[in-house]
Every structure is written in C-alpha cells, then in structure tokens.
Design an enzyme around this catalytic site. Structure first.
Site, PDB file in Angstrom:
ATOM      1  N   ASN A   1      39.974  18.460  77.630  1.00  0.00           N
ATOM      2  CA  ASN A   1      41.144  19.274  77.993  1.00  0.00           C
ATOM      3  C   ASN A   1      42.382  18.509  77.553  1.00  0.00           C
ATOM      4  O   ASN A   1      42.770  17.539  78.186  1.00  0.00           O
ATOM      5  CB  ASN A   1      41.151  19.503  79.512  1.00  0.00           C
ATOM      6  CG  ASN A   1      42.407  20.227  79.972  1.00  0.00           C
ATOM      7  OD1 ASN A   1      43.176  20.742  79.149  1.00  0.00           O
ATOM      8  ND2 ASN A   1      42.606  20.269  81.283  1.00  0.00           N
TER       9      ASN A   1
ATOM     10  N   LYS B   1      45.391  19.441  77.554  1.00  0.00           N
ATOM     11  CA  LYS B   1      46.609  19.795  78.303  1.00  0.00           C
ATOM     12  C   LYS B   1      47.751  20.057  77.302  1.00  0.00           C
ATOM     13  O   LYS B   1      47.492  20.552  76.205  1.00  0.00           O
ATOM     14  CB  LYS B   1      46.932  18.716  79.336  1.00  0.00           C
ATOM     15  CG  LYS B   1      45.702  18.421  80.216  1.00  0.00           C
ATOM     16  CD  LYS B   1      45.973  17.579  81.426  1.00  0.00           C
ATOM     17  CE  LYS B   1      44.670  17.398  82.194  1.00  0.00           C
ATOM     18  NZ  LYS B   1      44.821  16.655  83.446  1.00  0.00           N
TER      19      LYS B   1
ATOM     20  N   HIS C   1      42.498  25.528  86.682  1.00  0.00           N
ATOM     21  CA  HIS C   1      42.732  24.079  86.725  1.00  0.00           C
ATOM     22  C   HIS C   1      43.753  23.778  87.828  1.00  0.00           C
ATOM     23  O   HIS C   1      44.663  24.583  88.074  1.00  0.00           O
ATOM     24  CB  HIS C   1      43.253  23.600  85.363  1.00  0.00           C
ATOM     25  CG  HIS C   1      43.266  22.103  85.252  1.00  0.00           C
ATOM     26  ND1 HIS C   1      44.265  21.337  85.816  1.00  0.00           N
ATOM     27  CD2 HIS C   1      42.398  21.235  84.681  1.00  0.00           C
ATOM     28  CE1 HIS C   1      43.998  20.060  85.582  1.00  0.00           C
ATOM     29  NE2 HIS C   1      42.875  19.969  84.889  1.00  0.00           N
TER      30      HIS C   1
ATOM     31  N   GLU D   1      46.252  21.973  87.890  1.00  0.00           N
ATOM     32  CA  GLU D   1      47.646  22.000  87.425  1.00  0.00           C
ATOM     33  C   GLU D   1      48.161  23.441  87.350  1.00  0.00           C
ATOM     34  O   GLU D   1      49.332  23.701  87.636  1.00  0.00           O
ATOM     35  CB  GLU D   1      47.759  21.268  86.075  1.00  0.00           C
ATOM     36  CG  GLU D   1      47.621  19.761  86.278  1.00  0.00           C
ATOM     37  CD  GLU D   1      46.989  19.004  85.117  1.00  0.00           C
ATOM     38  OE1 GLU D   1      46.960  19.524  83.987  1.00  0.00           O
ATOM     39  OE2 GLU D   1      46.508  17.875  85.362  1.00  0.00           O
TER      40      GLU D   1
ATOM     41  N   GLU E   1      36.914  18.771  90.021  1.00  0.00           N
ATOM     42  CA  GLU E   1      37.944  17.786  89.686  1.00  0.00           C
ATOM     43  C   GLU E   1      38.751  17.442  90.936  1.00  0.00           C
ATOM     44  O   GLU E   1      39.691  18.176  91.287  1.00  0.00           O
ATOM     45  CB  GLU E   1      38.901  18.350  88.633  1.00  0.00           C
ATOM     46  CG  GLU E   1      38.239  18.674  87.319  1.00  0.00           C
ATOM     47  CD  GLU E   1      39.234  18.654  86.165  1.00  0.00           C
ATOM     48  OE1 GLU E   1      38.991  17.901  85.214  1.00  0.00           O
ATOM     49  OE2 GLU E   1      40.261  19.358  86.230  1.00  0.00           O
TER      50      GLU E   1
ATOM     51  N   GLY F   1      44.133  11.846  86.163  1.00  0.00           N
ATOM     52  CA  GLY F   1      45.204  11.083  85.532  1.00  0.00           C
ATOM     53  C   GLY F   1      45.638   9.857  86.312  1.00  0.00           C
ATOM     54  O   GLY F   1      46.684   9.270  86.039  1.00  0.00           O
TER      55      GLY F   1
ATOM     56  N   SER G   1      39.667  11.116  85.512  1.00  0.00           N
ATOM     57  CA  SER G   1      39.619   9.749  85.002  1.00  0.00           C
ATOM     58  C   SER G   1      38.240   9.367  84.437  1.00  0.00           C
ATOM     59  O   SER G   1      37.772   8.243  84.618  1.00  0.00           O
ATOM     60  CB  SER G   1      40.065   8.752  86.073  1.00  0.00           C
ATOM     61  OG  SER G   1      41.411   9.012  86.452  1.00  0.00           O
TER      62      SER G   1
END
Ligand code: 13P
Length: 259
Positions: free
Chosen positions: A12, A14, A102, A104, A174, A180, A220
């Site tokens: 991904n 992003k 996701h 985000e 996730e 991240g 991660s």
C-alpha cells in the site's frame, strides 16, 4: 490449514510516488523478484489513482507476475460525485484488488462501516477483490476493546454478502498503533486477532468461508519480522505500507521463505 490458502503480500503505497516514480519502482521490483512466480505468493501493488494506468500498461506489456491494486474507490458507478473514482473505472484498468476501509480513510476522511460495506459490495459487483481493513486504536486495545472493535468492523463490512463471496475476500488486520510506528504487534497477538477474525467469519458467513478467507497482518511489517508472522497459522499475508515503497525491501518481504 494455512497451506490451502495462497499467501498474499500487498504494498500500500498510500500518497507516495508520481507515475514516473511508480514505473521505476515496479520495474525495479520486477527485476528483484525475477521472472518466476513467487513460490505461490500473490504480490499486489496499490499505487495512487494517478499512477494506475501507467503501472497497468507496464505490468501487461512485460507480463509481470505483479498484480495491480487500488487503495480505495467509491460505491457508485458514475454521477455527480466530484473527486471520486468508481469501481467500474478501476475494473477497466484491470485492477484486481481494492483496499477498503483503511484506518486512514476511516479516521481522516470519515468513512463509516456502512460506507465501507457499500464499497465492498460495489467492488465485488465488478469482479474485483476487496481487501477489507480492520483494527483497533491503542486506547481500545488498552481498554480491552480490541476484539469487539474488530468484531463490529468485520460484521458491518460483510453485511449482506453471501458466504461464497466472503470466502473470496481478503481481510487485513491492521492495529492502528502499529501503522507507521515501527511498533509491530507480536506475532502471537497478531495470530490471536487473526484467529478471532476467522471465528467471526465462521459465525457471520460459514465455516467454509472462514477456512478460505485470506487474512493479512499490517503494521510495520519489515523484512526482519515477516517470516515469523507468516509462520502463524491464521496469517496468510501482509499489507505493507512504508517498506513497500522501497523495491529491495518489499522484494525481501515477498521472499520471506528465503530468510
Ligand atoms: P506501515 O507498514 O508503514 O506500518 O503501514 C501499514 C499500513 O497501513 C498498510 O496499509
């Protein structure tokens, strides 16, 4: 039973790389992976929308074993929806997998479980495979609410689907605190949640769907922790963010069996 499910490792990207950079990255990844299929591992890349046509052309012309994915899409096919991209448009670009829900998108763009469910149905209606994301915040984990949060997200995301449709999906677990941050869930914690997700699917869809659905861990993931994660019986792959931007690192993750 993990042997029966084909592992799937997804990058991904992003909001990174313009279409020139995307072409370079995919060429380099292809070179690193070699011509052969990756011992049965499905490798998908999810560039930004503006890169999709360039990457599609490259993958097709060089007959790469890299599969094209997108990071999101809307649930309507066309209409007055300024700034949105439809599943029909993605299907036309030979996009095979679409990341949906996701964290985000949920946190920064207000996507609700109901919207995610509509997107899942729209993507399936265009013969693409949703990668349905779920995961808890640190606060929720510390309050002992991780499982109930994931339970709600999965049941809402899959509402109204047939068991046979659920069987073909990919679910990405996730934990938000691992995205991240360099802080990966332990393989035991990731395994426990992925087993929990499978039990939710057995209940919400069917035992066959639960046995067939592929579950990725994301957060991660790096060359140094992928092998241990992939040894877990209910983890069938990974959704990789930062480490997928660098072709060498992503190739090393895909080739987890070699380390
Ligand atoms: P990182 O691998 O950068 O933690 O991102 C995970 C992720 O959000 C993939 O969708």
């Amino acid at each position: 039973m993990a042997e029966e499910r084909t592992p799937i490792i997804s990058g991904n990207w992003k909001m990174h790389k313009n279409h020139f950079e995307a072409i370079q990255a995919v060429q380099k990844l292809h070179y690193r992976l070699g011509e052969e299929e990756q011992e049965g591992v499905v490798v998908t890349v999810h560039p930004p929308f503006t890169d999709l046509r360039s990457v599609q052309t490259l993958i097709e012309s060089d007959r790469m074993h890299i599969v094209l994915g997108a990071q999101n899409c809307f649930y309507e096919n066309e209409g007055a929806f300024t700034g949105e991209v439809s599943p029909a448009m993605l299907a036309k670009l030979d996009v095979a997998y679409v990341i949906l829900g996701h964290s985000e998108r949920r946190q920064d763009f207000g996507e609700t479980d109901e919207m995610v469910n509509r997107k899942v149905k729209a993507v399936l209606a265009h013969q693409m495979i949703p990668i349905l994301c779920c995961g808890e915040t640190l606060e929720e984990r510390e309050a002992g609410q991780a499982e109930s949060k994931v339970d709600t997200q999965i049941r809402a995301g899959l509402a109204g689907l047939k068991a046979s449709q659920v069987a073909g999906l990919v679910i990405a677990y996730e934990p938000i605190w691992a995205i991240g941050t360099g802080r990966t869930a332990t393989s035991e914690d990731a395994q426990a949640m992925c087993a929990h997700i499978r039990s939710i699917i057995a209940d919400a869809a069917s035992a066959d769907a639960a046995a067939a659905v592929r579950i990725q861990y994301g957060g991660s993931v790096k060359p140094g922790n992928i092998a241990e994660l992939m040894r877990m019986p209910d983890i069938d792959g990974a959704l990789v963010g930062g480490a997928s931007l660098e072709p060498d690192e992503f190739a090393a993750i895909v080739q987890f069996r070699q380390h």
